[in-house]
Write a protein that holds these residues in place. Structure first.
Motif: not given
Length: 778
Positions: A565-577, A581-594
């Motif tokens: 959520t600290n990405g551009p536009m609160d993560g809308d251009i990036g992780y939050m999108t 839209i992608l199944p499974g991402f809602e089960g990952i606790r932290t984006s930092g694992r990327l």
């Protein structure tokens, strides 16, 4: 033997002047074949001795005749460029030996011509000519069995029981002029069946242990043992990082190994979190390590197993990245830098308690195997002749194994593979439409290998996904909300802040870490030296410009995704999108694992820079004709190891003793199950799960990445145990035993269970040391 001149000269018609003084002459000249002179007999005897034992005697006239015939034909065979020249030369040698010696009477001029032709046969027209000349000589010296029946061809020409020049075989030979020529060399030892097997085995072992991949694997293991020290110092009583998540993961491996050998259908319904179903999927399972879990039983074996796997994952990450960089086209030193950066990046020190996050070696190795199987590298592009379907299938199986370790790392990996497949298909389709003569990209073998391997990967992914979907259905609280993602999303400055475990930077960045919301997941420094090498790799590299640009885009893109959520536009251009839209991402606790992917792209950029440095150092000092130049070349080669040392040094952790694992207070295999241990909390229950590896009885305790709502209610109610309501609730859950740990419960909300009255509750209590046992009748 004849001298081999470095610059041979062949003349059409030799004259007496064609015989240089520098050419050594044959020892005694062979007398005329028409005289039965004793010396002639001696010459024939010497030639026969040479035939039988494979020696060349300079005192024998028969050698001269062999040289004349054999060398001339060998030279002719070389001149015509025929690949059968070797065979013709060998056959010519045999025919020449069967002659009556007329060529031998040609004198010095003939011998000179023979030597000149021999030189041409050895060196002229083909770099391998010397080897063929040696092989021809071996044939002439007594092993000229052209048709392979075990008998020399020269012996066959002496048919009818007669030797050379019609002399009967049983004739009494004259005494040789040189008595030592009568002694044959000792025959070569021919090993028996077991000897041949031993020789082949020894040769195979030598090749195996000297192979680059074997050496790389052994170095990876040795390096991991040093870099993770003291994980192997007290492997049965201590555990890395802390005593919480590691003990949970030690239980996970034990459960998988136990249940797969006893009742595989119950795999997902673990003994913890009773009576909840699919409790093994409450967190990443590490199912791929189940084979290790089949070895040994009990808490001590679980801790030893965990420490061994802990060292293994660092070695595997180093080896996987090394293999990937080598396959893409970088040298050994550059590949070693990539392996060191991928396995020992400082941010990984802060994840030492998360085995599923550290287990990333399968990602790099699967990519390396798939690239190798498809004949693809960054430096050489697509090489169809190097396609190997076995590597492709193996790559998909390694990818399937990686996904079985958990979805926290596995889901982004699955989408990365899908992206590669789609990009390849689109690229080929575009080329096929634009240039219609484009052939099939891989061929049928690779097509079916990809199809089969892709189906296996998909099947494993589906098998893993099903229980997680059931968990989300039964426990909606397991879904990671946008607020949870925001809580663990690292800011940009987090990529320049080291975790406290770093030997070099841990103390330096203590104040900076205090400004982070959740430092354990936000201190994501991959290494300042790695940053520097990767930056250099954008401009100076073995990779082509377009590949450097793509790797740089990969670094920037995955960094933005990792910011959540600290990405551009609160993560809308990036992780939050991706989250939406992608199944499974809602089960990952932290984006930092990327950060795994950020590190991989940085490692490949750094490998390219170090690779070109190593290659230029070798090219600059390739001429080793002078000792000082050779010394300078060696010094430059050593200097190319400096980046490797710096990257490894930056990944070292503080040398502190690992925490001791709390011993089990009671043999849980002796208790009547189902049971519950008090006090209970998410962290403390992880220790209880480790203790339960003694027999793996069903129990209400359990700790994971989320807390099921029914377990939270039970924990809250058990603060009043023992009373009528809590005893009734335990009976409804069929729990038969409650274990209270006196020392741990004292001073907590569960202290009442130490000595509360139990009259009229229908339960019994016994005490032994620190353990208080309550038995609940049905």
């Amino acid at each position: 033997m004849s001298n081999v001149s470095s610059e041979p000269t062949v003349s059409e018609e030799p004259t007496p002047e064609d015989t240089p003084d520098s050419v050594p002459q044959a020892a005694p000249q062979t007398p005329s074949a028409t005289r039965e002179d004793p010396d002639a007999v001696d010459g024939r005897r010497a030639a026969a001795e040479t035939d039988n034992h494979g020696t060349a005697d300079a005192h024998a006239a028969g050698e001269t005749r062999a040289k004349l015939g054999d060398s001339q034909v060998a030279a002719d065979a070389e001149d015509d460029g025929s690949p059968a020249g070797d065979n013709r030369a060998t056959g010519a040698g045999s025919s020449a030996e069967a002659s009556n010696g007329k060529k031998a009477r040609g004198g010095n001029a003939k011998r000179s011509r023979a030597r000149g032709n021999s030189d041409v046969g050895a060196n002229g027209g083909d770099p391998a000519g010397g080897d063929r000349a040696s092989a021809d000589g071996a044939s002439r010296d007594g092993t000229g069995d052209k048709d392979g029946d075990g008998e020399t061809d020269r012996a066959k020409t002496d048919a009818g029981g007669e030797g050379e020049e019609g002399k009967p075989d049983d004739a009494e030979p004259a005494e040789p002029a040189d008595p030592f020529s009568a002694f044959a060399p000792e025959p070569e030892f021919v090993p028996g069946r077991f000897g041949r097997i031993a020789r082949r085995t020894g040769s195979g072992l030598t090749r195996f242990f000297s192979h680059e991949w074997t050496i790389a694997a052994l170095v990876s293991i040795a390096l991991a043992a040093v870099m993770t020290w003291p994980a192997l110092f007290h492997p049965a009583t201590t555990i890395p990082q802390d005593i919480w998540d590691p003990t949970l993961q030690a239980w996970q491996m034990s459960w998988a190994g136990h249940i797969l050998t006893t009742d595989p259908l119950q795999l997902w319904h673990a003994n913890a979190f009773y009576p909840d179903q699919y409790s093994y999927a409450f967190s990443d399972t590490l199912l791929g390590y189940a084979p290790a879990g089949m070895i040994g039983s009990g808490p001590e074996a679980a801790v030893v197993r965990y420490n061994i796997i802990f060292v293994f994952i660092f070695a595997f990450a180093f080896f996987g990245a090394y293999a990937l960089a080598r396959q893409l086209g970088v040298g050994r030193t550059g590949a070693a830098v990539a392996g060191a950066a991928f396995a020992y990046a400082p941010w990984r020190l802060g994840q030492a308690g998360h085995l599923h996050v550290l287990s990333i070696g399968g990602i790099a190795l699967a990519l390396a195997m798939l690239a190798r199987g498809h004949g693809f590298s960054l430096r050489r592009g697509y090489e169809p002749d190097k396609r190997r379907w076995g590597w492709v299938l193996g790559g998909w199986l390694v990818a399937a194994w990686q996904i079985s370790l958990g979805f926290g790392i596995g889901i982004p990996f699955a989408y990365a593979l899908l992206t590669i497949v789609l990009a390849t298909a689109i690229t080929w389709g575009y080329k096929h439409l634009r240039w219609r003569n484009v052939r099939r990209p891989f061929g049928w073998k690779l097509f079916f290998a990809n199809l089969g391997g892709g189906l296996a990967f998909t099947g494993v992914s589906a098998m893993m996904a099903y229980p997680y979907l059931q968990v989300l259905k039964q426990h909606p609280e397991a879904k990671r909300s946008a607020e949870i993602i925001g809580l663990f999303s690292p800011p940009l400055k987090g990529f320049f802040i080291s975790p406290p475990e770093s030997m070099w930077w841990g103390d330096v960045y203590a104040n900076a870490r205090s400004t982070l919301g959740w430092a354990p997941e936000m201190a994501l420094l991959p290494g300042f030296f790695l940053y520097g090498l990767a930056f250099v790799g954008l401009f100076v590299s073995v990779w082509r410009l377009q590949h450097r640009i793509l790797l740089g885009v990969g670094v920037v893109g995955t960094t933005i995704l990792a910011m959540g959520t600290n990405g551009p536009m609160d993560g809308d251009i990036g992780y939050m999108t991706l989250y939406r839209i992608l199944p499974g991402f809602e089960g990952i606790r932290t984006s930092g694992r990327l950060m795994v992917w950020v590190t991989l792209f940085l490692a490949l950029l750094a490998a390219g820079a170090v690779g070109t440095l190593s290659e230029r150092a070798v090219e600059l000092f390739a001429d080793r004709t002078q000792s000082d130049v050779g010394n300078r070349a060696g010094a430059w080669r050593v200097m190319t190891l400096i980046p490797l040392v710096l990257v490894l040094g930056e990944g070292m952790h503080k040398w502190e003793a690992n925490p001791e694992v709390p011993p089990a207070p009671v043999a849980m295999s002796t208790l009547q199950a189902p049971l519950m241990v008090l006090p209970t909390s998410e962290l403390f229950d992880m220790n209880v799960m480790l203790w339960s590896t003694d027999g793996l009885p069903k129990m209400a305790n359990g700790g994971s990445g989320f807390t099921p709502s029914d377990q939270e209610i039970l924990r809250l109610n058990m603060q009043q145990f023992p009373d009528e309501s809590t005893v009734a609730q335990l009976r409804s859950l069929h729990i038969r035993t409650v274990v209270v740990l006196r020392n741990e419960a004292a001073g907590t909300p569960y202290a009442r269970a130490i000595d509360a009255p139990i009259d009229g509750l229908g339960i019994s209590r016994t005490e032994e040391g620190n353990v208080i046992l309550y038995k609940i009748d049905g």
